[in-house]
Motif scaffolding. Structure first.
Motif, short mmCIF file in Angstrom:
data_model
loop_
_atom_site.label_atom_id
_atom_site.label_comp_id
_atom_site.label_asym_id
_atom_site.label_seq_id
_atom_site.Cartn_x
_atom_site.Cartn_y
_atom_site.Cartn_z
N GLY A 49 0.73 -1.21 0.01
CA GLY A 49 0.10 -0.06 -0.17
C GLY A 49 0.83 1.27 -0.12
O GLY A 49 1.86 1.28 -0.76
N MET A 50 0.56 2.11 0.85
CA MET A 50 1.05 3.43 0.94
C MET A 50 2.69 3.28 1.22
O MET A 50 3.29 2.59 2.17
N ALA A 51 3.62 3.98 0.81
CA ALA A 51 5.16 3.99 0.84
C ALA A 51 5.27 4.93 1.92
O ALA A 51 4.95 6.08 1.92
N LEU A 52 6.30 4.51 2.75
CA LEU A 52 6.60 5.48 3.65
C LEU A 52 8.15 5.71 3.77
O LEU A 52 8.94 4.67 3.16
N GLU A 53 8.63 6.75 4.18
CA GLU A 53 9.94 6.92 4.25
C GLU A 53 10.81 6.24 5.56
O GLU A 53 10.08 5.84 6.56
N PRO A 54 11.78 5.78 5.34
CA PRO A 54 12.44 4.86 6.54
C PRO A 54 12.45 5.65 7.81
O PRO A 54 12.30 4.96 8.78
N ASP A 55 12.61 7.02 7.82
CA ASP A 55 12.62 7.63 9.10
C ASP A 55 11.32 7.73 9.69
O ASP A 55 11.19 8.13 10.84
N ASP A 56 10.24 7.42 8.99
CA ASP A 56 8.79 7.57 9.40
C ASP A 56 8.35 6.25 10.00
O ASP A 56 7.28 6.11 10.30
N MET A 57 9.20 5.21 9.94
CA MET A 57 8.79 3.96 10.40
C MET A 57 9.78 3.61 11.45
O MET A 57 11.07 3.61 11.64
N ALA A 58 9.39 2.73 12.66
CA ALA A 58 10.23 2.11 13.61
C ALA A 58 9.46 0.90 14.16
O ALA A 58 8.19 0.80 14.08
N PHE A 59 10.32 0.03 14.47
CA PHE A 59 9.78 -1.50 15.00
C PHE A 59 10.33 -1.80 16.20
O PHE A 59 11.59 -1.53 16.49
N ASP A 60 9.67 -2.38 17.03
CA ASP A 60 9.76 -3.18 18.19
C ASP A 60 9.86 -4.65 17.65
O ASP A 60 8.97 -5.27 17.32
N VAL A 61 10.77 -5.29 17.95
CA VAL A 61 11.20 -6.71 17.51
C VAL A 61 11.57 -7.55 18.51
O VAL A 61 12.40 -7.32 19.31
N SER A 62 10.76 -8.85 18.68
CA SER A 62 11.09 -9.86 19.81
C SER A 62 11.12 -11.07 19.12
O SER A 62 10.11 -11.56 18.34
N TRP A 63 12.08 -12.03 19.62
CA TRP A 63 12.15 -13.27 19.31
C TRP A 63 11.82 -14.22 20.22
O TRP A 63 12.19 -14.13 21.37
N PHE A 64 10.96 -15.25 19.74
CA PHE A 64 10.59 -16.34 20.74
C PHE A 64 11.08 -17.73 20.25
O PHE A 64 11.08 -17.99 19.14
N ALA A 65 10.98 -18.66 21.09
CA ALA A 65 11.21 -20.11 20.81
C ALA A 65 10.17 -21.10 21.49
O ALA A 65 10.06 -20.70 22.67
#
Length: 863
Positions: free
Chosen positions: A701-717
């Motif tokens: 869909g809508m494209a965003l600039e990299p500076d307008d996106m941030a992510f919280d990433v968690s790894w599980f097992a």
């Protein structure tokens, strides 16, 4: 030891027997072939040829010398088993002395073993004489229980052999004779069954005297000692195998003894007396004893007729010297020679039970001391003490009745028409409550409070807390008046009340025992009430807004039939089921109680602690604000209102609850759609290797600039194949770049890093067995809006991939195998070196060997 053959056995002789007695000679056979039942032949010889006596299988076997005795049954064979018989000779005589031979016809396949056996029988004259010695002119003795008696008999033998006598005193009180005491042929005393304890105490003795007399002495005669007495004497001789054999037995009856029983009776069978009266019991001792004797009397009390005297209570006692134990309310006196009276003054209910009299007779001894010869216990007598109940009535009235909620209520319970109330009577009260039902169902009453004998107040579960807070007051206004006051009456107090007046009587030990309960008629506490009503309306102040703006809503409350109400408000949100933070759907955000104290409930976003506000605008209007709304705040919002009315003691009580209509927050956006996947180049690795896992984020869909996106990433097992266990957090990286690692138990380590704008890599170093399982990542996107506010998107979970860890067998066993082969080679070479040196220098020996000619073997045809 390895041979086997037929063996015929008879007793080892000579067998010494007395003339005129019956002789039994056993014979058995073993280790035989053929049928299980064997036959036997008996023969007799007096240093001449053998005469045939009797056979088990040949009726013509008997010689003519024995035909008459065998035909009359004086000589016969008695089979005891298939391989054993007994030769029985009745009334043996001196001509029967000689050699007896037992033979068995052969049924074996081969002849082996012995087929006959001989035994010598020696007949001696009868030299045993047994007679009685009368100590009195009559052989019949009449005794009283506890008396002593002595019986004598004489036994002598003139046998030519060395024999021993076995003397036994017996009694016959029924159909059979019973042993009392024996002096065995081995000179040992042996008491009969039931006489062991009396023999050890010396009450039963057997003494030897002059002229070969044997004296039986019995002291303290019992009922079981009555019957006929005889002296049984048997003569024993030691056989060739050192065993004792009884050769004859004689007996003589000595006397007949009768023992008169001593009875103890209580004259009255059952007694019923009134409280505080006099109890009179008489104990009668019945005996026909003559001479000097004294009686000892003990009175017992027990609550059970089946109990033993060890569990009973001793009331009073009088010893044989007429000394009475001391007591204040009890007395024991001797009415006549055989009657003893027990008096109990001022009886009470505790004296009800069973009374037992125990009497013992004492007689003087030669040395001047007294000895107890008999003791008897009477049957228990039931004594019932009837309590004197006071006569009174109970009246309950309501001096104050409530007309509205929170009004006071006061009840008075009075004792009226009290008659015969003594100084030893005390009154207490118990208060009860029963719920009123419109139907006819029976409702159990609930105890509010009760008093024990010393007027200590005991509270029930229903009124304990309110009484401790002072809301309910129990008091005693006068000697005959008790009151119950409820300071602030609530709807739950409506119902029926009644009181129970208990009368207590004082006993001799100054204890109080309840004697009577009288209940009053119930009094109904009831007033008409109208149901409470509460209406709550929620209104959104701004009809439309976008993410990042402030959300406002007001809650207006209206109520009826509630006196001066106050309200507490709770704001709840119903989030979509896709929200991972609240899987149940409803979240409690913020609340404001009736005292206007605000409290955050389940609002856990630390970055937005001040992002929600709940305030009171008017007495019945409340406003809720949420600043900088996020996409995750979408849902249905409601007001939960509770109305409170003032209760007693300045306390507030809950009246009614209400729920408002929902207000929806829905964001209509056309932002990007995020997808997450997990990738690994190698899902099967060996122990100690490095595992690389990539979490890849894609947008649509809508494209965003990299500076307008941030992510919280968690790894599980998930440490299983089927995803049936709880996931374990491995590591997480928030949108600010701060990494948090989960707790690990193994030696492997891991790292989590961002390698591009939409890719995050998890590395596991030095993998171990426990690093296997399904691995996946959870991503929380954050998007910056046009106003510069960061918006949190819903969490996205990737599809897991399975990582397997295997062991490198070659590398694991390479060094142990090389070390083992090397050590084995070194030890083998060292062993060869030691063997060569030993044979070369230590064990060398010169051997001169003679030269031998070589010759060929003969052929087998020439052998």
């Amino acid at each position: 030891a390895f041979c086997r053959g037929r063996v015929v056995r008879v007793p080892q002789g000579p067998l010494i027997r007395v003339v005129g007695t019956e002789v039994v000679i056993p014979c058995s056979v073993s280790d035989y072939d053929g049928p299980s039942e064997q036959n036997f032949d008996w023969e007799f010889s007096q240093e001449t040829d053998f005469l045939r006596i009797v056979s088990t299988w040949d009726s013509t076997f008997t010689s003519k010398e024995y035909q008459n005795r065998v035909g009359q049954g004086d000589i016969k064979l008695r089979r005891s088993s298939n391989d054993a018989v007994e030769l029985v000779i009745r009334n043996i005589q001196p001509p029967d002395q000689g050699i007896y031979k037992c033979s068995t016809p052969s049924t074996d396949a081969t002849v082996q073993g012995n087929y006959d056996a001989e035994v010598q029988v020696k007949v001696i004259s009868d030299g045993l004489v047994v007679s009685g010695i009368k100590a009195h002119s009559s052989t019949s003795l009449k005794l009283s229980e506890g008396d002593s008696f002595t019986l004598r008999c004489s036994a002598i033998t003139t046998s030519p052999e060395h024999t021993h006598l076995h003397v036994t005193w017996q009694i016959k009180s029924g159909a059979a004779w019973r042993d009392i005491l024996s002096l065995t042929h081995e000179s040992k005393f042996q008491p009969g069954p039931g006489y062991e304890e009396r023999y050890r105490n010396g009450d039963v003795r057997l003494d030897t005297g002059a002229n070969d007399t044997y004296q039986l002495s019995v002291s303290q005669a019992l009922q079981m000692d009555g019957g006929a007495y005889r002296c049984l004497v048997s003569e024993w001789v030691r056989g060739a195998d050192s065993s004792w054999q009884k050769i004859q037995e004689k007996s003589v009856e000595i006397a007949s003894v009768a023992v008169q029983q001593t009875d103890v009776l209580i004259s009255t069978l059952n007694v019923s007396v009134t409280e505080r009266d006099l109890l009179d019991l008489t104990c009668n001792v019945t005996t026909d004893r003559n001479g000097i004797f004294q009686v000892e009397v003990l009175w017992y009390f027990t609550t059970s007729p089946d109990g033993t005297l060890s569990d009973a209570q001793v009331l009073l006692s009088m010893d044989h010297d007429s000394v009475v134990s001391d007591s204040t309310l009890l007395s024991l006196s001797r009415v006549d020679r055989n009657s003893y009276r027990l008096l109990v003054r001022d009886v009470d209910v505790d004296d009800s039970g069973y009374y037992i009299c125990q009497a013992a007779i004492w007689v003087p001894q030669h040395n001047g001391s007294w000895q107890k010869v008999v003791e008897r216990t009477s049957a228990p007598v039931s004594v019932v003490v009837t309590a004197v109940e006071p006569d009174y009535d109970v009246f309950l009235n309501a001096s104050k009745t409530p007309k509205f909620s929170d009004d006071p209520t006061e009840l008075e319970c009075r004792i009226i028409n009290a008659q015969d109330s003594e100084a030893n009577t005390r009154f207490t009260v118990s208060w009860y409550y029963r719920v009123r039902l419109r139907s006819d169902d029976v409702v159990p009453e609930q105890l509010l409070a009760s008093m024990d004998a010393d007027w200590t107040l005991l509270l029930g579960d229903r009124s304990r807390e309110r009484t401790q807070n002072g809301e309910i007051i129990f008091s005693k206004k006068a000697v005959n008046t008790f009151s119950l006051r409820i300071q602030w009456t609530s709807e739950s107090d409506r119902g029926d009340y009644f009181c129970v007046i208990s009368a207590w009587s004082r006993h001799r030990n100054n204890s109080w025992v309840k004697s009577k309960d009288v209940a009053s008629a119930p009094v109904s506490i009831f007033w008409a009430t109208q149901d409470y009503t509460l209406t709550v309306e929620a209104v959104r102040l701004k009809p439309f807004f976008v993410a990042g703006h402030t959300f406002e809503m007001t809650c207006k409350v209206s109520s009826k039939n509630i006196k001066t109400p106050r309200y507490s408000v709770l704001i709840t949100a119903e989030k979509p089921l896709t929200d991972q933070s609240n899987p149940n759907g409803t979240t409690r955000i913020i609340s404001l109680n009736q005292d206007s104290v605000v409290r955050l409930e389940d609002w856990t976003d630390q970055t937005r602690v001040d992002g929600v506000v709940l305030e009171k605008v008017q007495e019945n209007e409340f406003r809720y604000r949420m600043y900088q709304t996020q996409i995750s705040d979408a849902g249905l919002y409601r007001c939960v209102v509770t109305a409170w009315s003032p209760g007693g003691g300045g306390m507030w009580r809950e009246a009614v609850n209400g729920l408002s209509n929902p207000i929806q927050i829905d964001f209509q956006t056309s932002g990007p759609i995020f997808n997450v996947s997990v990738h690994s180049d190698n899902q099967m690795i060996y122990q100690g290797e490095l595992a690389d896992l990539l979490c890849i984020i894609t947008t649509e869909g809508m494209a965003l600039e990299p500076d307008d996106m941030a992510f919280d990433v968690s790894w599980f097992a998930v440490r299983s194949f089927a995803l049936d266990r709880e996931p374990v957090l491995l590591a997480s990286l928030d949108r600010r770049g701060i990494m948090t690692q989960g707790r690990r138990n193994g030696s492997s380590d891991l790292s989590l890093e961002r390698i591009s704008a939409l890719e995050f890599r998890l590395r596991v170093y030095s993998c171990e067995d426990h690093d296997f399982g399904n691995h996946y990542c959870v991503v929380t996107p954050w998007v910056r809006s046009a106003t510069g506010v960061w918006q949190r998107e819903p969490d996205i979970k990737a599809k897991p991939i399975f990582l397997s860890v295997k062991m490198d067998v070659l590398n694991a066993f390479k060094y142990p195998l090389l070390i083992g082969i090397g050590l084995a080679t070194v030890i083998g070479l060292l062993s060869c070196l030691i063997g060569y040196c030993s044979s070369r220098w230590c064990c060398k020996k010169e051997v001169q060997e003679t030269r031998r000619e070589r010759r060929r073997l003969m052929s087998m045809e020439m052998d």
